[in-house]
Scaffold this active site. Sequence first.
Site, PDB file in Angstrom:
ATOM      1  N   ASP A 108       5.157  11.827  -0.962  1.00 19.54           N
ATOM      2  CA  ASP A 108       4.967  13.287  -0.687  1.00 19.54           C
ATOM      3  C   ASP A 108       6.469  13.708  -1.751  1.00 19.54           C
ATOM      4  O   ASP A 108       7.599  13.780  -1.342  1.00 19.54           O
ATOM      5  CB  ASP A 108       5.421  13.844   0.638  1.00 19.54           C
ATOM      6  CG  ASP A 108       4.874  15.212   0.674  1.00 19.54           C
ATOM      7  OD1 ASP A 108       4.838  15.934  -0.468  1.00 19.54           O
ATOM      8  OD2 ASP A 108       4.700  15.750   2.072  1.00 19.54           O
ATOM      9  N   ILE A 109       6.141  13.967  -3.130  1.00 15.57           N
ATOM     10  CA  ILE A 109       7.494  14.144  -3.872  1.00 15.57           C
ATOM     11  C   ILE A 109       7.336  15.425  -4.619  1.00 15.57           C
ATOM     12  O   ILE A 109       8.346  15.962  -5.169  1.00 15.57           O
ATOM     13  CB  ILE A 109       7.577  12.666  -5.089  1.00 15.57           C
ATOM     14  CG1 ILE A 109       6.144  12.937  -5.732  1.00 15.57           C
ATOM     15  CG2 ILE A 109       7.466  11.653  -4.404  1.00 15.57           C
ATOM     16  CD1 ILE A 109       6.095  12.165  -7.147  1.00 15.57           C
ATOM     17  N   LYS A 110       6.232  16.054  -4.524  1.00 21.37           N
ATOM     18  CA  LYS A 110       6.134  17.558  -5.362  1.00 21.37           C
ATOM     19  C   LYS A 110       6.711  17.587  -6.367  1.00 21.37           C
ATOM     20  O   LYS A 110       7.266  18.694  -6.789  1.00 21.37           O
ATOM     21  CB  LYS A 110       6.316  18.580  -4.096  1.00 21.37           C
ATOM     22  CG  LYS A 110       5.330  18.586  -2.924  1.00 21.37           C
ATOM     23  CD  LYS A 110       5.960  19.633  -1.770  1.00 21.37           C
ATOM     24  CE  LYS A 110       5.006  19.747  -0.646  1.00 21.37           C
ATOM     25  NZ  LYS A 110       5.374  18.519   0.233  1.00 21.37           N
ATOM     26  N   ARG A 111       6.446  16.780  -7.500  1.00 17.11           N
ATOM     27  CA  ARG A 111       7.062  16.927  -8.657  1.00 17.11           C
ATOM     28  C   ARG A 111       6.417  17.759  -9.515  1.00 17.11           C
ATOM     29  O   ARG A 111       5.265  18.218  -9.365  1.00 17.11           O
ATOM     30  CB  ARG A 111       7.098  15.756  -9.408  1.00 17.11           C
ATOM     31  CG  ARG A 111       7.922  14.424  -8.759  1.00 17.11           C
ATOM     32  CD  ARG A 111       9.506  14.801  -8.650  1.00 17.11           C
ATOM     33  NE  ARG A 111      10.543  13.899  -8.276  1.00 17.11           N
ATOM     34  CZ  ARG A 111      10.885  13.845  -7.261  1.00 17.11           C
ATOM     35  NH1 ARG A 111      10.447  14.790  -6.249  1.00 17.11           N
ATOM     36  NH2 ARG A 111      11.517  12.592  -6.608  1.00 17.11           N
TER      37      ARG A 111
END
Length: 317
Positions: free
Chosen positions: A105-108
């Site tokens: 879960d990095i939401k880049r």
Amino acid sequence: MIDRLIDAIIEKQNPTAVGLDTKYDYLPEDFRKALMAGATKADMAERAAKAVFNFNREIIDAVCDIVPAVKVQVAYYEMAGLPGMRCFYDTLAYARHRGLVTIADIKRNDIGATAQAYAAAYLGSMPIEGKAVEAFPADFVTVNGYLGTDGIKPFADACRENDRGAFILVKTSNPSSGELQDLKVEDGRTIYEVMGDQVCQWGGELVGKYGYSDLGAVVGATYPEQGEALRKRLKSVFFLIPGYGAQGAGGKELVGCFDERGLGGVVNASRSILCAYKKQDTTDFALAAKREAERMKADIAQALEQAGKPMITECAK
């Protein structure tokens, strides 16, 4: 990749993921103190990261026969600097070792060469002296698509080339999501509907045997009406569904996100599982997490059954 996740969901009859969004403060006091005895300020981050990994490992061992996937939120690991990022890597690697699908879960959110670098880091590899070196053992990532196609194409390409997947933010579970996502454009669609339609388009060539694409959507369980409408609208888009448990949603609130086969989404729960030992008044946090994971599985199965959407039991060929 989406087919492998769905296969695992069907095999375990459980469309859930355990969120290892592990804050150091979530660890039981005795568990923390055992590793902090004699610590100095210089080595506290290293010891805290080690404690978090040991905690994560026990949780993974307790739930790996129940759930098909884990979601690991990078922010909780970045707080500890380099030791924290090692813990992030080790947690993903250990989950994969135990046979779980891993969601980073990095939401880049970026474009061009920078987006390509993010995609290579989490979904591909870095070429070093003729060798392809994997940075993080992630099967899926989360991506913020509100920069448009320039920000998504590198991730879509990496999914295609490396048999990986991505979940793109569409209708998020937070209370203020509607401030922007619910606004309407000239043709009457909401912004989140526009984004959902884009996800369908971006992932159109990555559809697997169950009819779902490797490019999925993040759709919060806290907005059940919107989730149900998006399920009907986005036929080929698989959902990552946050908001269960600590954020208030239960099985009944999220059944609209599933299709008539009981497929179409994976539901994430973090705090309600990681901190289950507090509610159960026990020091055995791993056993408490297992019990909560089993309760969550049963809750969702019952809700799907009551909605006339029992999960299929055979994997597609």
